[in-house]
Design a protein around this motif. Structure first.
Motif, PDB file in Angstrom:
ATOM      1  N   GLY A 125     100.759  64.536 -39.655  1.00  0.00           N
ATOM      2  CA  GLY A 125      99.657  63.665 -40.038  1.00  0.00           C
ATOM      3  C   GLY A 125      98.923  62.882 -38.825  1.00  0.00           C
ATOM      4  N   ASN A 126      97.951  62.295 -39.027  1.00  0.00           N
ATOM      5  CA  ASN A 126      97.254  61.598 -37.858  1.00  0.00           C
ATOM      6  C   ASN A 126      96.330  60.441 -38.429  1.00  0.00           C
ATOM      7  OD1 ASN A 126      96.189  60.983 -35.345  1.00  0.00           O
ATOM      8  ND2 ASN A 126      94.768  62.779 -35.504  1.00  0.00           N
ATOM      9  N   GLN A 127      96.957  59.288 -38.520  1.00  0.00           N
ATOM     10  CA  GLN A 127      96.208  58.191 -39.145  1.00  0.00           C
ATOM     11  C   GLN A 127      95.961  57.134 -37.948  1.00  0.00           C
ATOM     12  OE1 GLN A 127      95.313  57.973 -42.546  1.00  0.00           O
ATOM     13  NE2 GLN A 127      96.339  60.184 -42.600  1.00  0.00           N
ATOM     14  N   SER A 128      94.667  56.607 -38.024  1.00  0.00           N
ATOM     15  CA  SER A 128      94.450  55.553 -37.109  1.00  0.00           C
ATOM     16  C   SER A 128      94.467  54.069 -37.499  1.00  0.00           C
ATOM     17  CB  SER A 128      92.677  55.842 -36.557  1.00  0.00           C
ATOM     18  OG  SER A 128      92.703  57.022 -35.979  1.00  0.00           O
ATOM     19  N   VAL A 129      95.210  53.430 -36.834  1.00  0.00           N
ATOM     20  CA  VAL A 129      95.510  52.159 -37.424  1.00  0.00           C
ATOM     21  C   VAL A 129      95.021  50.978 -36.107  1.00  0.00           C
ATOM     22  CG1 VAL A 129      97.041  50.244 -38.333  1.00  0.00           C
ATOM     23  CG2 VAL A 129      97.431  52.746 -38.588  1.00  0.00           C
ATOM     24  N   THR A 130      94.269  49.813 -36.580  1.00  0.00           N
ATOM     25  CA  THR A 130      93.675  49.031 -35.820  1.00  0.00           C
ATOM     26  C   THR A 130      94.827  47.774 -35.717  1.00  0.00           C
ATOM     27  OG1 THR A 130      91.416  49.430 -36.179  1.00  0.00           O
ATOM     28  CG2 THR A 130      92.049  47.286 -35.128  1.00  0.00           C
ATOM     29  N   SER A 131      95.034  47.408 -34.483  1.00  0.00           N
ATOM     30  CA  SER A 131      95.886  46.252 -34.254  1.00  0.00           C
ATOM     31  C   SER A 131      95.056  45.239 -33.634  1.00  0.00           C
ATOM     32  CB  SER A 131      97.129  46.569 -33.251  1.00  0.00           C
ATOM     33  OG  SER A 131      97.850  45.483 -33.104  1.00  0.00           O
ATOM     34  N   LEU A 132      95.489  43.881 -34.040  1.00  0.00           N
ATOM     35  CA  LEU A 132      94.683  42.831 -33.707  1.00  0.00           C
ATOM     36  C   LEU A 132      95.191  42.093 -32.485  1.00  0.00           C
ATOM     37  CD1 LEU A 132      94.457  41.119 -37.053  1.00  0.00           C
ATOM     38  CD2 LEU A 132      92.676  42.400 -35.998  1.00  0.00           C
ATOM     39  N   ILE A 133      94.303  41.539 -31.644  1.00  0.00           N
ATOM     40  CA  ILE A 133      94.624  40.779 -30.532  1.00  0.00           C
ATOM     41  C   ILE A 133      95.626  39.885 -30.565  1.00  0.00           C
ATOM     42  CG2 ILE A 133      93.831  38.794 -28.839  1.00  0.00           C
ATOM     43  CD1 ILE A 133      93.064  41.751 -27.946  1.00  0.00           C
ATOM     44  N   GLY A 134      96.743  39.463 -29.773  1.00  0.00           N
ATOM     45  CA  GLY A 134      97.673  38.613 -29.989  1.00  0.00           C
ATOM     46  C   GLY A 134      98.995  39.397 -30.734  1.00  0.00           C
ATOM     47  N   TYR A 135      98.795  40.393 -31.113  1.00  0.00           N
ATOM     48  CA  TYR A 135     100.070  41.313 -31.975  1.00  0.00           C
ATOM     49  C   TYR A 135     100.670  42.084 -30.941  1.00  0.00           C
ATOM     50  CZ  TYR A 135      99.153  39.344 -36.588  1.00  0.00           C
ATOM     51  OH  TYR A 135      98.758  38.668 -37.475  1.00  0.00           O
ATOM     52  N   GLU A 136     101.958  42.228 -31.056  1.00  0.00           N
ATOM     53  CA  GLU A 136     102.817  43.178 -30.249  1.00  0.00           C
ATOM     54  C   GLU A 136     103.291  44.260 -31.436  1.00  0.00           C
ATOM     55  OE1 GLU A 136     106.827  43.560 -27.504  1.00  0.00           O
ATOM     56  OE2 GLU A 136     105.861  41.434 -27.895  1.00  0.00           O
ATOM     57  N   THR A 137     103.327  45.586 -31.240  1.00  0.00           N
ATOM     58  CA  THR A 137     103.893  46.577 -32.048  1.00  0.00           C
ATOM     59  C   THR A 137     105.120  47.072 -31.313  1.00  0.00           C
ATOM     60  OG1 THR A 137     101.967  46.921 -33.195  1.00  0.00           O
ATOM     61  CG2 THR A 137     103.796  48.472 -33.421  1.00  0.00           C
ATOM     62  N   ALA A 138     106.227  47.048 -31.831  1.00  0.00           N
ATOM     63  CA  ALA A 138     107.350  47.671 -31.184  1.00  0.00           C
ATOM     64  C   ALA A 138     107.962  48.759 -31.982  1.00  0.00           C
ATOM     65  CB  ALA A 138     108.185  46.697 -30.842  1.00  0.00           C
ATOM     66  N   VAL A 139     108.418  49.777 -31.456  1.00  0.00           N
ATOM     67  CA  VAL A 139     109.177  50.815 -32.019  1.00  0.00           C
ATOM     68  C   VAL A 139     110.596  51.145 -31.564  1.00  0.00           C
ATOM     69  CG1 VAL A 139     106.949  51.959 -32.789  1.00  0.00           C
ATOM     70  CG2 VAL A 139     108.170  52.607 -30.691  1.00  0.00           C
ATOM     71  N   LEU A 140     111.380  51.666 -32.465  1.00  0.00           N
ATOM     72  CA  LEU A 140     112.692  52.239 -32.008  1.00  0.00           C
ATOM     73  C   LEU A 140     112.650  53.500 -31.557  1.00  0.00           C
ATOM     74  CD1 LEU A 140     115.942  51.894 -31.681  1.00  0.00           C
ATOM     75  CD2 LEU A 140     116.034  52.188 -34.182  1.00  0.00           C
ATOM     76  N   ILE A 141     113.314  54.052 -30.374  1.00  0.00           N
ATOM     77  CA  ILE A 141     113.223  55.262 -29.889  1.00  0.00           C
ATOM     78  C   ILE A 141     114.653  55.571 -29.834  1.00  0.00           C
ATOM     79  CG2 ILE A 141     112.693  57.064 -28.064  1.00  0.00           C
ATOM     80  CD1 ILE A 141     110.313  55.559 -29.225  1.00  0.00           C
ATOM     81  N   GLU A 142     115.069  56.374 -30.779  1.00  0.00           N
ATOM     82  CA  GLU A 142     116.799  56.742 -30.828  1.00  0.00           C
ATOM     83  C   GLU A 142     117.180  57.509 -30.083  1.00  0.00           C
ATOM     84  OE1 GLU A 142     116.439  58.154 -34.964  1.00  0.00           O
ATOM     85  OE2 GLU A 142     116.985  56.190 -35.686  1.00  0.00           O
ATOM     86  N   ASN A 143     118.377  57.519 -29.751  1.00  0.00           N
ATOM     87  CA  ASN A 143     119.102  58.252 -28.438  1.00  0.00           C
ATOM     88  C   ASN A 143     119.594  59.344 -29.201  1.00  0.00           C
ATOM     89  OD1 ASN A 143     120.381  59.384 -26.431  1.00  0.00           O
ATOM     90  ND2 ASN A 143     120.841  57.408 -25.426  1.00  0.00           N
ATOM     91  N   PRO A 144     119.482  60.602 -29.468  1.00  0.00           N
ATOM     92  CA  PRO A 144     119.784  61.637 -30.055  1.00  0.00           C
ATOM     93  C   PRO A 144     121.545  62.181 -29.557  1.00  0.00           C
ATOM     94  CG  PRO A 144     118.096  62.621 -28.912  1.00  0.00           C
ATOM     95  CD  PRO A 144     117.844  61.251 -28.732  1.00  0.00           C
ATOM     96  N   LYS A 145     121.433  61.844 -28.019  1.00  0.00           N
ATOM     97  CA  LYS A 145     122.557  62.364 -27.305  1.00  0.00           C
ATOM     98  C   LYS A 145     123.819  61.538 -27.073  1.00  0.00           C
ATOM     99  CE  LYS A 145     120.308  66.107 -24.839  1.00  0.00           C
ATOM    100  NZ  LYS A 145     120.519  66.681 -23.334  1.00  0.00           N
ATOM    101  N   ASN A 146     123.454  59.973 -27.742  1.00  0.00           N
ATOM    102  CA  ASN A 146     124.405  58.903 -27.619  1.00  0.00           C
ATOM    103  C   ASN A 146     124.946  59.013 -26.179  1.00  0.00           C
ATOM    104  OD1 ASN A 146     125.550  56.701 -28.345  1.00  0.00           O
ATOM    105  ND2 ASN A 146     127.552  57.953 -28.797  1.00  0.00           N
ATOM    106  N   LYS A 147     124.079  59.014 -24.921  1.00  0.00           N
ATOM    107  CA  LYS A 147     124.447  58.994 -23.774  1.00  0.00           C
ATOM    108  C   LYS A 147     123.514  58.174 -23.033  1.00  0.00           C
ATOM    109  CE  LYS A 147     125.042  62.892 -21.655  1.00  0.00           C
ATOM    110  NZ  LYS A 147     124.828  64.315 -20.936  1.00  0.00           N
ATOM    111  N   THR A 148     124.113  57.524 -21.808  1.00  0.00           N
ATOM    112  CA  THR A 148     123.206  56.399 -21.110  1.00  0.00           C
ATOM    113  C   THR A 148     122.282  57.484 -20.170  1.00  0.00           C
ATOM    114  OG1 THR A 148     125.181  55.183 -21.063  1.00  0.00           O
ATOM    115  CG2 THR A 148     123.368  54.809 -19.209  1.00  0.00           C
ATOM    116  N   GLY A 149     121.111  57.067 -19.960  1.00  0.00           N
ATOM    117  CA  GLY A 149     120.027  57.429 -19.127  1.00  0.00           C
ATOM    118  C   GLY A 149     119.137  56.325 -18.801  1.00  0.00           C
ATOM    119  N   LYS A 150     117.801  56.812 -18.084  1.00  0.00           N
ATOM    120  CA  LYS A 150     117.217  55.946 -17.583  1.00  0.00           C
ATOM    121  C   LYS A 150     115.516  56.189 -18.193  1.00  0.00           C
ATOM    122  CE  LYS A 150     115.620  58.460 -13.439  1.00  0.00           C
ATOM    123  NZ  LYS A 150     115.398  58.464 -11.862  1.00  0.00           N
TER     124      LYS A 150
END
Length: 295
Positions: A125-150
């Motif tokens: 899907g492909n939805q467009s969502v407007t965010s407002l000034i002053g707002y921070e949007t954060a997402v969790l990027i999971e680590n599928p290998k459970n290993k340390t990286g950069k």
């Protein structure tokens, strides 16, 4: 008649208890101004300092409200509003943080890495969502290998906002994932990373390869804050571009919202596609390029 007098009295009291507060945000050690610091009241109203560190905010609850001034790399200041007086400009001094460098990847020996991998929301899907000034949007990027990286880079899928009057500046941030609070935790990089996006449909890449940002075993939270660097604009001015969101049936909280650094809240959007029977949530299409350490 008594009712009218009471209403008039309440309005007059409310008007008299409001005032404008003016200040300049500065580094407590160097005295240099701090641009684009977050300024927010306890009641929720917020703004930014401008490029010269100046800010102005109208306050109604003068006797009870508190002002929070914050930015990455500095200790936050909490100031009772009743300390400010009309027509006076106050210096708000922020002390630099003196934390260690455990947030970044440091090693005395040269580390070897495997091939680069891109992680993030897979498009459905492909939805467009407007965010407002002053707002921070954060997402969790999971680590599928459970290993340390950069982390080498961050991508943000964007879409043009046709009615945009201004283009926002993005501030990219990295957080540890706090599994107990189920929210972004400690900052992993103590400097602002400002990026100028274009108001069009494309994938914006932000190169952070030389920043030494760790990719923990339990994943990382990436935050994108929409900052106004245009100075004073009209209330509810339209800023572009828009984030592109993708649909997922997974309802585990993976997206958060934070207004002027006042605290994290659920930022996911419940959604039902009218052409399907599926029900789920929309998450922004934000991801990272990582390299894992070879063991």
């Amino acid at each position: 008649m008594k009712t009218l007098k009471l209403i008039f009295f309440l309005i007059t009291v409310n008007f008299c208890n409001s005032q404008s507060i003016n200040g300049i945000v500065k580094d407590a050690l160097s005295g240099e101004v701090i641009a684009y610091a977050n300024i927010v009241l306890k009641n929720g109203k917020g703004t930014y300092s401008d490029e010269f560190g100046n800010f102005k905010l109208t306050v109604r609850n003068v006797e009870t409200d508190t002002l929070k001034v914050s930015t990455i790399g500095y200790e936050s200041q909490y100031i009772p509003v009743n300390l400010f007086k009309d027509n006076l400009i106050y210096n708000v001094l922020l002390a630099p943080k003196t934390e260690g460098l455990d947030e970044v990847l440091i090693s005395s020996k040269k580390l070897k890495y495997g091939k680069k991998e891109i992680l993030g929301e897979q498009r459905e899907g492909n939805q467009s969502v407007t965010s407002l000034i002053g707002y921070e949007t954060a997402v969790l990027i999971e680590n599928p290998k459970n290993k340390t990286g950069k982390v080498n880079g961050v991508y943000i899928n964007l879409k043009k906002r046709n009615d945009a009057e201004y283009i926002a500046t993005f501030n990219v941030k990295f957080y540890q994932f706090d599994s107990i609070a189920n929210a972004p935790g400690k900052l992993m990089y103590n400097e602002n990373i400002y990026v100028q996006p274009k108001n069009k449909k494309y994938r914006l890449w932000v190169n952070v390869e030389g920043f030494g940002i760790l990719f923990p075993k339990n994943g990382i939270c990436v935050g994108i804050e929409m900052v106004n660097t245009h100075g004073k604009v009209k209330k509810y001015a339209y800023f572009g571009p828009m984030y592109r969101y993708t649909f997922t049936e997974e309802k585990t909280l993976q997206t958060w919202s934070n207004y002027h650094n006042s605290g994290w809240r659920d930022g996911s959007i419940e959604y039902k596609n009218p052409k399907r029977t599926k029900v789920g949530v929309l998450n922004p299409m934000i991801g990272v390029e990582v390299e894992y350490i070879l063991e």
